[in-house]
Design a protein around this motif. Structure first.
Motif, PDB file in Angstrom:
ATOM      1  N   PHE A   1       0.822  -1.211   0.000  1.00 34.66           N
ATOM      2  CA  PHE A   1       0.000   0.000   0.000  1.00 34.66           C
ATOM      3  C   PHE A   1       0.850   1.251   0.000  1.00 34.66           C
ATOM      4  O   PHE A   1       0.469   2.267  -0.578  1.00 34.66           O
TER       5      PHE A   1
ATOM      6  N   ILE B   1       0.628   4.356  -2.647  1.00 36.52           N
ATOM      7  CA  ILE B   1       0.532   5.781  -2.326  1.00 36.52           C
ATOM      8  C   ILE B   1       1.601   6.566  -3.081  1.00 36.52           C
ATOM      9  O   ILE B   1       1.322   7.616  -3.666  1.00 36.52           O
TER      10      ILE B   1
ATOM     11  N   MET C   1       0.705   6.898  -6.655  1.00 38.74           N
ATOM     12  CA  MET C   1      -0.330   7.901  -6.884  1.00 38.74           C
ATOM     13  C   MET C   1       0.253   9.305  -6.819  1.00 38.74           C
ATOM     14  O   MET C   1      -0.215  10.210  -7.507  1.00 38.74           O
ATOM     15  N   ALA C   2       1.239   9.490  -5.958  1.00 35.64           N
ATOM     16  CA  ALA C   2       1.868  10.804  -5.885  1.00 35.64           C
ATOM     17  C   ALA C   2       2.594  11.109  -7.193  1.00 35.64           C
ATOM     18  O   ALA C   2       2.597  12.230  -7.681  1.00 35.64           O
TER      19      ALA C   2
ATOM     20  N   ILE D   1     -10.553  14.871   0.352  1.00 33.52           N
ATOM     21  CA  ILE D   1     -11.078  13.565   0.738  1.00 33.52           C
ATOM     22  C   ILE D   1     -10.124  12.882   1.702  1.00 33.52           C
ATOM     23  O   ILE D   1      -8.941  12.782   1.445  1.00 33.52           O
TER      24      ILE D   1
ATOM     25  N   PHE E   1     -10.030   9.353   3.868  1.00 32.44           N
ATOM     26  CA  PHE E   1     -10.596   8.092   4.329  1.00 32.44           C
ATOM     27  C   PHE E   1      -9.787   7.503   5.469  1.00 32.44           C
ATOM     28  O   PHE E   1      -9.922   6.325   5.773  1.00 32.44           O
TER      29      PHE E   1
ATOM     30  N   LEU F   1       1.506  12.473   3.686  1.00 29.80           N
ATOM     31  CA  LEU F   1       0.551  12.190   2.620  1.00 29.80           C
ATOM     32  C   LEU F   1       0.269  13.390   1.736  1.00 29.80           C
ATOM     33  O   LEU F   1      -0.500  13.299   0.790  1.00 29.80           O
TER      34      LEU F   1
ATOM     35  N   PRO G   1       0.700  13.124  -2.393  1.00 30.30           N
ATOM     36  CA  PRO G   1      -0.363  12.396  -3.098  1.00 30.30           C
ATOM     37  C   PRO G   1      -1.737  13.025  -2.899  1.00 30.30           C
ATOM     38  O   PRO G   1      -2.531  13.063  -3.828  1.00 30.30           O
TER      39      PRO G   1
ATOM     40  N   THR H   1      -3.916  14.287  -6.217  1.00 28.61           N
ATOM     41  CA  THR H   1      -5.027  13.454  -6.651  1.00 28.61           C
ATOM     42  C   THR H   1      -6.361  14.107  -6.318  1.00 28.61           C
ATOM     43  O   THR H   1      -6.442  14.997  -5.494  1.00 28.61           O
TER      44      THR H   1
ATOM     45  N   HIS I   1     -11.798   9.756  -6.930  1.00 26.96           N
ATOM     46  CA  HIS I   1     -11.541   8.369  -6.554  1.00 26.96           C
ATOM     47  C   HIS I   1     -10.104   8.128  -6.156  1.00 26.96           C
ATOM     48  O   HIS I   1      -9.808   7.350  -5.252  1.00 26.96           O
ATOM     49  N   TYR I   2      -9.204   8.799  -6.879  1.00 23.06           N
ATOM     50  CA  TYR I   2      -7.797   8.553  -6.642  1.00 23.06           C
ATOM     51  C   TYR I   2      -7.392   9.049  -5.267  1.00 23.06           C
ATOM     52  O   TYR I   2      -6.604   8.416  -4.566  1.00 23.06           O
TER      53      TYR I   2
ATOM     54  N   ALA J   1      -9.405   9.209  -2.756  1.00 24.52           N
ATOM     55  CA  ALA J   1      -9.994   8.238  -1.832  1.00 24.52           C
ATOM     56  C   ALA J   1      -9.056   7.049  -1.675  1.00 24.52           C
ATOM     57  O   ALA J   1      -8.824   6.568  -0.569  1.00 24.52           O
ATOM     58  N   LEU J   2      -8.504   6.597  -2.794  1.00 24.32           N
ATOM     59  CA  LEU J   2      -7.615   5.442  -2.738  1.00 24.32           C
ATOM     60  C   LEU J   2      -6.390   5.721  -1.885  1.00 24.32           C
ATOM     61  O   LEU J   2      -5.987   4.889  -1.071  1.00 24.32           O
ATOM     62  N   VAL J   3      -5.811   6.909  -2.062  1.00 22.52           N
ATOM     63  CA  VAL J   3      -4.588   7.231  -1.325  1.00 22.52           C
ATOM     64  C   VAL J   3      -4.826   7.170   0.179  1.00 22.52           C
ATOM     65  O   VAL J   3      -4.091   6.516   0.922  1.00 22.52           O
TER      66      VAL J   3
ATOM     67  N   MET K   1      -7.305   5.768   1.709  1.00 20.64           N
ATOM     68  CA  MET K   1      -7.756   4.438   2.075  1.00 20.64           C
ATOM     69  C   MET K   1      -6.561   3.521   2.295  1.00 20.64           C
ATOM     70  O   MET K   1      -6.483   2.784   3.277  1.00 20.64           O
ATOM     71  N   ALA K   2      -5.615   3.600   1.349  1.00 20.52           N
ATOM     72  CA  ALA K   2      -4.418   2.776   1.464  1.00 20.52           C
ATOM     73  C   ALA K   2      -3.691   3.089   2.770  1.00 20.52           C
ATOM     74  O   ALA K   2      -3.227   2.189   3.467  1.00 20.52           O
ATOM     75  N   PHE K   3      -3.637   4.376   3.096  1.00 16.28           N
ATOM     76  CA  PHE K   3      -2.968   4.753   4.326  1.00 16.28           C
ATOM     77  C   PHE K   3      -3.692   4.186   5.535  1.00 16.28           C
ATOM     78  O   PHE K   3      -3.058   3.682   6.461  1.00 16.28           O
TER      79      PHE K   3
ATOM     80  N   LEU L   1      -5.484   1.559   5.745  1.00 17.21           N
ATOM     81  CA  LEU L   1      -5.276   0.111   5.843  1.00 17.21           C
ATOM     82  C   LEU L   1      -3.886  -0.216   6.358  1.00 17.21           C
ATOM     83  O   LEU L   1      -3.723  -1.051   7.244  1.00 17.21           O
TER      84      LEU L   1
ATOM     85  N   PHE M   1      -9.675   0.946   9.360  1.00 20.78           N
ATOM     86  CA  PHE M   1     -10.342   1.591   8.238  1.00 20.78           C
ATOM     87  C   PHE M   1     -11.835   1.702   8.510  1.00 20.78           C
ATOM     88  O   PHE M   1     -12.472   2.698   8.165  1.00 20.78           O
TER      89      PHE M   1
END
Lengths: 305, 265, 371
Positions: free
Chosen positions: A282, A286, A289-290, C105, C107, C149, C152, C156, C159-160, C162-164, C166-168, C170, C297
């Motif tokens: 994960f 991240i 994505m950055a 966003i 999450f 963070l 990113p 972003t 959705h993207y 949200a993913l970033v 979310m990944a964090f 988790l 999460f």
């Protein structure tokens, strides 16, 4: 050496399972521009519905040949999830079309929780992992120190076959063309006579059917399923779809394997705890994505200024 | 040799394989009203976007008021004194009319922590001043609007929204104003009304120079002193409205060429 | 005024009721009352009155909270519940700044909540940092973690983004469980709050009345909540709030008018994380324990759903929703098992049918309330 091969095989299996989940995510995004986060839980439900059919078959005709059992289980999972997918599309997703996309993401997250909790509460002994039957023969091929399990091979081939079938459907059939048309420009497609509802329902049926397959594969591979497996799988599937570029089916498949690859590297590099592999994977997502905010194979979109 | 307010030399913009702007030379003088016309896709809005910093040109230079603003961020271009409206009315619909107009005054707002959080009395005093200014601007366009100052923009109709957008652009007292199809989405009467209001507006000290993208030729004829015609990203010709409409190249761009009788066979 | 009293009485009775049937009765009658009020338009009148006299309303709510604390002076459980409601409210107010105002966003709100808690716990246990100092330090740690963070998150959207986050979320939970410094899945005990020598872990006795030690926590939480609430309200009613809304509303247009998108997103994100961190630090002290179980999460999703339920962008909505979400399942023992299910279903229906939430956000009024 054999350890490495073992890791590779493991990675490939995981990659295939993730790829199948990611394909669903990417199809839904392509067709409706939405993220259906409950997709991971669809996988879980697929596994559970297969299990339920198995238990039922055991109950009514315990001597049924394993080939038939496998067929029935797989078919049940596929059909029930396809129907669920279509129901979902009709009642929830289409209704949220006018709302901002984030709403659909959040709504499907809530739906995922509902599905998860429902299984936990209503399936007999739901909160514990359920043993999944050995539906495939238990042979293994020995090659020196290496052992390759037959069922793994079958699963992998099944997954690959599914991927090929999807590819053929999308690229060679009229329906596939309709799906691609809607994915590119839904209004223009409708003006050209494409039946939008039909395409959406088909896309959802397809995506969820594939998820069901992944669920069964998961069950056979790990010999167990549990109610909470959907959350992480959904996150992984989503990540994989994004890595590969949302809306791009081949990207999603690639993304699934990339994620599995990352997990494998994480597991190898940090053997002191297997859980670190997720942290590693994960974290890479991240960072990715950055670097590329819209995925590796970027989504083609533009705003009118 | 007069220095122009805005001078673009050799401005080019490429999107992948498409050259949206091809070595454009355009200038605008203070207090002028220039019309920017051309068929769809000729690069008019792209020109605005490049000058205001939304896109970075791949070649060329933009000089504004003696300053080189090529490739600056939109925020810096705004601070230099250029304001704009958008083809697709870009207002924050869930915010009030006042809020939207205030966004246009952003460079003058005191954004310090002390002012906003602690010195509440001072803040409220400056707020009241801004309220007056915004109301005055609105009143010049439509005497009914100031009463809706604290209503959400979503409650307004199209022409009122355009007026709000205009106020947002004008409150910062820009030296140059880009208007991108301000009449889009309105009837002929509404367009006429809005254009009269724009022309008749007294903005105090200095009236900004205006570059107007429009498809309604009546409007162009009435308001502008000069026109620039674009086609496929190139400047076709420039001059007064009458000169430009008489130009055969312009006619060809809009209407196409005559086909000779014998070629048809 | 009547309404405020009425609400407090209702809440008090509700919290006191032990029998399942009684609870159901209160809930049912409360719901009926609300629906009845809405039907005859009185509800809107009341809400408008509250909005117009926000200052008065706020003071009343404050008095009522104090009254509640007094009422339950010995009841550990109810006071703890109250404290939890207030702490969660603070954390979700932070999330509101991020998502409701600036449209960033997030999450992983619970993760930042957890960073604050763990920082405070570790600082107090290993470095002997006084608890009062540990609170803002917890917030600072959260803000700094958020900075990791930032790149990113800024690059972003949708959705993207949200993913970033979310990944964090988790990986954070997993990280907490496997990293040995954090005590693993069992967590670590935390010292209680200690203000200038007055330890919050001892029961009090004021004027002949016995107070559970939670009462002190509640008072402190109330102070924290008031400070946060007041600060955020004031910020919203200023050019700060306007700038953040502009960023959320239309990035390109706002940029063309000088709004620095980056600056405001960073401000909102960092501020929200700081607030969540402080809340987390306080929560750890109140709980006297901290473990990864509270910062998964699913918990971030919980914070998000509270925000959605109450009405995204509406600070009062946050309070209402938190009360609903925290108090209801605790009292409704019979649905304890089913609470996640029921709760998710409610939020799901809310998103489909009333996405603005229970108390939709109103347009900005620079002069209202605590101005």
């Amino acid at each position: 050496m054999s350890l490495i091969i073992q890791f590779v095989i493991n990675g490939l299996m995981l990659g295939m399972m993730y790829a199948l989940v990611a394909v669903g995510f990417t199809i839904f995004f392509g067709v409706l521009d939405v993220i259906v986060f409950s997709h991971g839980d669809t996988v879980m439900l697929g596994g559970f519905s297969g299990l339920a059919m198995y238990m039922y078959l055991q109950h009514i005709s315990p001597e049924l040949a394993p080939g038939w059992v496998l067929l029935w289980v797989a078919l049940t999972a596929l059909v029930s999830m396809a129907l669920l997918g279509m129901l979902l599309a009709k009642t929830m997703i289409m209704r949220l079309r006018a709302a901002p996309a984030l709403n659909t993401l959040l709504a499907t997250m809530m739906l995922g929780t509902v599905l998860r909790e429902s299984i936990r509460l209503f399936f007999p002994n739901g909160s514990n992992p359920q043993p999944f039957p050995h539906l495939l023969p238990d042979w293994s091929l020995e090659y020196g120190q290496l052992s390759l399990r037959f069922d793994n091979l079958v699963l992998f081939c099944a997954g690959a076959a599914a991927v090929v079938l999807i590819h053929l459907l999308i690229s060679r059939t009229r329906l596939g063309m309709a799906i691609r048309a809607v994915a590119q420009d839904s209004e223009a497609a409708q003006l050209m006579g494409v039946n939008f509802s039909l395409v959406v329902l088909t896309a959802f049926a397809l995506g969820c059917g594939v998820a069901a397959l992944s669920g069964i594969m998961n069950g056979i591979y790990y010999n167990e399923i549990n109610f909470s497996m959907g959350l992480l799988l959904g996150a992984i599937g989503f990540s994989a779809a994004v890595i590969g570029g949302l809306g791009n089916i081949y990207g999603a498949i690639l993304g699934g394997f990339i994620f599995a690859f990352l997990q494998t590297i994480g597991a190898v590099a940090m053997p002191f705890s297997s859980a670190y592999k997720d942290v590693f994977a994960f974290s890479v997502v991240i960072v990715l994505m950055a670097w590329k905010p819209t995925g590796l194979l970027a989504e083609k979109s533009s705003q009118r200024v | 040799m007069t220095t122009h307010l805005l001078e673009c030399t050799g401005l080019s913009m490429r999107f992948g394989g498409l050259m949206a702007l091809k070595a454009l030379d355009i200038h605008v003088d203070s207090h002028e009203v220039v019309g920017l016309v051309g068929p769809n896709g000729s690069g008019k809005t792209t020109f605005f976007n490049v000058v205001t910093g939304i896109y970075h040109p791949c070649a060329g230079k933009v000089m504004f008021d003696g300053q080189d603003i090529t490739g600056l961020s939109p925020q810096d271009v705004y601070r230099a004194g250029i304001a704009r409206t958008f083809q697709r009315s870009r207002l924050c619909l869930d915010l009030t009319v006042f809020d939207n107009i205030m966004i246009g005054s952003h460079k003058r707002l005191d954004l310090s922590f002390m002012h906003n959080i602690l010195h509440r009395k001072a803040f409220l005093a400056s707020y009241r001043e801004y309220e007056e200014t915004a109301a005055a601007l609105l009143r010049a366009l439509n005497p009914d609007l100031p009463s809706k100052l604290h209503h959400a923009v979503s409650e307004l109709n199209m022409i009122d929204r355009r007026r709000v957008e205009l106020c947002r652009a004008l409150i910062g007292k820009p030296k140059l104003l880009f208007l991108d199809e301000p009449s889009a989405g309105m009837t002929h009467e509404e367009t006429q009304q809005l254009m009269d209001e724009i022309v008749g507006m007294e903005t105090g000290e200095a009236k900004p120079a205006i570059v107007l993208i429009e498809h309604e030729m009546n409007v162009i004829r009435r308001i502008t002193s000069r026109c620039v015609v674009l086609n496929f990203g190139e400047k076709l010709c420039e001059g007064s409205y009458d000169e430009v409409t008489a130009d055969p190249l312009v006619q060809e761009a809009y209407l196409g060429t005559e086909v000779c009788e014998d070629e048809q066979l | 005024m009547l309404t405020a009293v009425g609400i407090t009485v209702f809440v008090a009775l509700f919290l006191m009721a032990e029998e399942q049937a009684t609870i159901l009765l209160y809930l049912g009658s409360g719901l009926l009352l609300l629906l009845g009020l809405k039907a005859c338009g009185l509800l809107d009148v009341l809400l408008q009155a509250a909005r117009n006299n926000e200052r008065l309303w706020t003071r009343l709510m404050l008095c009522m909270s104090l009254a509640l604390i007094l009422l339950f002076h010995e009841d550990h459980y109810s006071l703890f519940l109250l404290g939890t409601i207030m702490t969660y409210s603070v954390a979700v107010l932070g999330l509101n700044v991020q998502l409701g105002y600036a449209g960033v966003i997030n999450f992983s709100a619970a993760s930042f909540f957890g960073v604050g808690g763990y920082t405070a716990a570790l600082l107090m246990a290993n470095l002997g940092v006084p608890s009062l100092l540990a609170l803002p330090l917890g917030g600072l740690a959260s803000a700094l973690t958020g900075c990791i963070l930032l790149l990113p998150v800024l690059r972003t959207s949708g959705h993207y983004a949200a993913l970033v986050t979310m990944a964090f979320a988790l990986l954070f939970r997993v990280f907490l469980e496997v990293c040995p410094w954090f005590g693993g899945p069992q967590g670590i005990p935390v010292e209680g709050l200690n203000v200038f020598g007055l330890s919050f872990m001892d029961d009090l006795n004021i004027g002949g009345m016995d107070f559970s030690f939670y009462a002190q926590y509640d008072l402190f939480a109330l102070v924290l909540l008031c400070l946060t609430f007041g600060f955020i309200r004031r910020m919203e009613r200023s050019w700060f709030g306007l700038s953040m809304d502009a960023v959320r509303g239309d990035e390109i247009a706002s940029a063309c008018f000088g709004v620095s998108i980056t600056r405001w997103k960073i401000t909102a994100f960092t501020l929200g994380n700081f607030i969540a961190g402080v809340a987390g630090a306080f929560y750890a002290m109140m709980l006297a324990y901290i473990s990864p179980a509270n910062f998964s999460f699913s918990d971030s999703l919980l914070f998000l759903s509270i925000l959605l339920l109450g009405g995204i962008g509406n600070s009062w909505g946050v309070l209402v929703a938190t009360t609903f979400v925290v108090a209801l399942p605790e009292k409704f023992q019979v649905i304890q098992e089913y609470r996640y299910l029921i709760y998710s279903a409610i939020v799901l229906l809310m998103i489909i049918f009333r996405p603005a939430g229970l108390l939709p956000r109103r347009v900005r009024s620079y002069t209202g309330g605590m101005a």
